[in-house]
Write an enzyme that holds these catalytic residues in place. Structure first.
Site, PDB file in Angstrom:
ATOM      1  N   SER A  68       0.847  -1.191   0.000  1.00 14.22           N
ATOM      2  CA  SER A  68       0.000   0.000   0.000  1.00 14.22           C
ATOM      3  C   SER A  68       0.881   1.239   0.000  1.00 14.22           C
ATOM      4  CB  SER A  68      -0.894   0.010   1.249  1.00 14.22           C
ATOM      5  OG  SER A  68      -1.502   1.277   1.436  1.00 14.22           O
TER       6      SER A  68
ATOM      7  N   TYR B  30      -2.771  -0.831   9.955  1.00 16.00           N
ATOM      8  CA  TYR B  30      -2.677  -1.185   8.530  1.00 16.00           C
ATOM      9  C   TYR B  30      -1.397  -0.643   7.895  1.00 16.00           C
ATOM     10  CZ  TYR B  30      -4.034  -1.782   3.643  1.00 16.00           C
ATOM     11  OH  TYR B  30      -4.064  -2.143   2.317  1.00 16.00           O
TER      12      TYR B  30
END
Length: 239
Positions: free
Chosen positions: A141, A164
């Site tokens: 990401s 995350y």
């Protein structure tokens, strides 16, 4: 462009019964890959695989026995796409930031996003090492980039979550260290972009077709492609 692998290439994609994983599977089947469509739910995986001409395989990346059984059921493997991911800090009320972060949220996130890819890599290494041109793609990401997250004005700078981004930063380090350990492999991390999927409550501004572009591209590189890098559709990203 890198030389594309299309002939008799066997590819496993985890978390592929929907979203980016499914679109990646669809595109790679169309490109000539023999795709193993990985899914935690056997029936959902079967239905998804049937739609695109892939082969379903049940694999829960958080479960040792499931991963070992999947590895035992696969004869050959050339490409591994570690796509399965989780974002436990996203709730109906928004993203849980640092004030609400608990060790359980962090542990659950890392179980899927970090330990999962390591578990799968470890189980499938013997098969990948037999391939003439082994490739591993770790779906990361842009939030993994310490450079981006610490740059005021960058979209990643405003993201309040901890678990995350931390898990994807850890996955990037896993990518780099595995690439160094296995120089005969092509092992890279990719950033699909903010894509509309269940992972983010379908809030992303990109389609899965757009998001899957870099995954498909890096899953299709040959032995002359890059390794140990972090890429999006436009090129190399900063760590």
């Amino acid at each position: 462009m890198y030389r594309m692998l299309v002939d008799m290439t066997t590819t496993l994609i985890t978390g592929a019964n929907k979203g980016l994983g499914f679109e990646t599977a669809r595109r790679l089947v169309a490109a000539g890959h023999s795709v193993l469509l990985g899914s935690r739910d056997a029936e959902r995986g079967r239905r998804a695989a049937e739609r695109i001409g892939a082969r379903p395989i049940r694999i829960d990346v958080t479960d040792d026995a499931s991963v070992q059984a999947a590895a035992a059921a696969v004869g050959d493997l050339d490409v591994l796409v570690n796509n399965a991911g989780a974002q436990w800090e996203m709730t109906e009320d928004g993203i849980i930031g640092a004030p609400g972060l608990t060790a359980d949220i962090m542990r659950d996130t890392f179980e899927t996003n970090v330990f999962g890819p390591v578990r799968v890599l470890h189980a499938f290494l013997p098969l990948l090492r037999r391939s003439a041109a082994p490739v591993v793609v770790n779906v990361s990401s842009g939030l993994a980039s310490l450079t981006s997250v610490t740059t005021p004005g960058h979209p990643a700078h405003a993201y309040p979550g901890v678990a995350y981004p931390a898990s994807k930063t850890a996955l990037n380090m896993v990518t780099v260290q595995y690439a160094k350990a296995f120089p005969e492999f092509r092992i890279n991390a990719v950033e699909p972009g903010y894509t509309s999927t269940d992972l983010n409550g379908n809030q992303g501004h990109q389609s899965v077709e757009e998001g899957a572009e870099i995954i498909v591209r890096m899953a299709s590189i040959g032995r002359d492609g890059p390794t140990g890098g972090f890429f999006d559709a436009n090129g190399t990203l900063p760590w």
